[in-house]
Enzyme design. Sequence first.
Site, PDB file in Angstrom:
ATOM      1  N   GLU A 166       8.063 -32.937  78.587  1.00 54.73           N
ATOM      2  CA  GLU A 166       7.053 -31.967  79.038  1.00 54.73           C
ATOM      3  C   GLU A 166       5.757 -32.430  78.492  1.00 54.73           C
ATOM      4  O   GLU A 166       4.813 -31.694  77.725  1.00 54.73           O
ATOM      5  CB  GLU A 166       7.094 -30.698  78.878  1.00 54.73           C
ATOM      6  CG  GLU A 166       8.203 -30.150  79.758  1.00 54.73           C
ATOM      7  CD  GLU A 166       8.398 -28.477  79.735  1.00 54.73           C
ATOM      8  OE1 GLU A 166       8.972 -27.826  80.523  1.00 54.73           O
ATOM      9  OE2 GLU A 166       7.773 -27.770  78.760  1.00 54.73           O
ATOM     10  N   GLU A 348      15.396 -28.812  82.857  1.00 49.00           N
ATOM     11  CA  GLU A 348      14.981 -27.302  82.712  1.00 49.00           C
ATOM     12  C   GLU A 348      14.962 -26.572  83.885  1.00 49.00           C
ATOM     13  O   GLU A 348      14.190 -26.776  84.779  1.00 49.00           O
ATOM     14  CB  GLU A 348      14.156 -27.238  81.647  1.00 49.00           C
ATOM     15  CG  GLU A 348      14.079 -27.786  80.298  1.00 49.00           C
ATOM     16  CD  GLU A 348      12.888 -27.457  79.323  1.00 49.00           C
ATOM     17  OE1 GLU A 348      12.258 -26.366  79.900  1.00 49.00           O
ATOM     18  OE2 GLU A 348      12.801 -28.195  78.418  1.00 49.00           O
TER      19      GLU A 348
END
Length: 443
Positions: A166, A348
């Site tokens: 991320e 995720e």
Amino acid sequence: MSDVPHFGGDFLWGVSTASYQIEGAVDADGRGPSIWDQFSHTPGRTLGGDTGDAACEHYRRYGDDVALMADLGVDAYRFSIAWPRIQPDGSGVESRGLDFYDRLVDTLLEHGIEPSATLFHWDSPLALEAAGGWENRAITDAFANYAHVVGERLADRVTRWFTLNETVIFTLLGHGIGVHAPGKELGFDAMQVAWHQLLAHGKAVQALRAAGATLVGPANNHTQVRPIDDSPETLDAAALFDLVYNRAFLDPILTGTWPLAGIVDPVVEDADLAIISEPVDFLGINSYNPQYIAAAPPGSAVPFDMVTPEGLEYNDFGWPILPDGFTQMLVDLRERYGDALPPILITENGGAFNEEPDAGGRVRDQRRIDYTAAHLAALHEAMDAGVDVRGYFHWSFMDNFEWAEGYSQRFGLTYVDYDTQERIPKDSFHWYRQLIAAQKGRR
């Protein structure tokens, strides 16, 4: 599991965690301090002053946790390696840190679980931050060295490698507005940090491959962008948000281009894009919900406004539950990048549903089951539309330290009592286990 379509026998089922969120033992075996140690110990930075000092004590309890994963029946476990355990001051090697991940990887393999390692999930060595951190281009070479050290030790047994996790969140929250570590408020100047992360990704791909890694790729957060209305101002704001949030972190890797040219131009060197666009074997995608965008209000320092419409269903973190946005985000990526888009792993996906154990000790988190089932159905729709998705890692295996929100938000399939460190598999754990067994044709 009639409420979830069949994904095929080769589809990968897994769970994900991150080092600072679960390991604890922040001063064990030579580990150095990270930016998150400093940030969480700074008054007012985290809810209730919570820190990751103990977290889930996974560093000492990993054997029991892996046994629980084996009971869950997952094919793979995505974990992150704590950079300050390996290089406490940002260089050199702390062998005891490597030894821990050696033990973890071997334990996973003994239980038939594929180790899937992330090199960086936001916990930079504090010593590197003192030298400018991710604003300093030198960190890209430090990261490449770290990747080499870890790859040399573990590449023979780790099935797949994720470089950075991320980059968008670490850039925008950690360096743009300062609500995550290291707490800098650089505004759009934070895109220099983004560039350095992209460059570190490319250098890490090279280092891992040189160490013998065969499957390597990034893991980033992506969202479907939804204009709140069709006014020209809103559509322009949404298009810019898409550039900043999605394309700036993917175009350089997949197409070798910088989509913000003329809008935000970082300092670059001639060979950077060639390094950043090193071929990858897969794209890890973290995604939880679409993002609604409105035109920026008068006087705003940011040229768009992130809004939360009324009338939607939200999880306990205040994130909207809109599975169709999951489908459309993936379809949009396929349409945008075409054959340049590598196979996708959902690395995720999950939600904060904060149910506590009832009087009998059972955690009845039906909302998590409903969320996951709906998003898996949405994922299957994207695959039917031609998106090549090879696996799904649920976030998260267990409740953990949720960054600036401390221990207030629970994402886990496994409940963690932070006072006793007891693990309690939730109803969603048992549901996911039955789902995986049914998908694999097990009894």
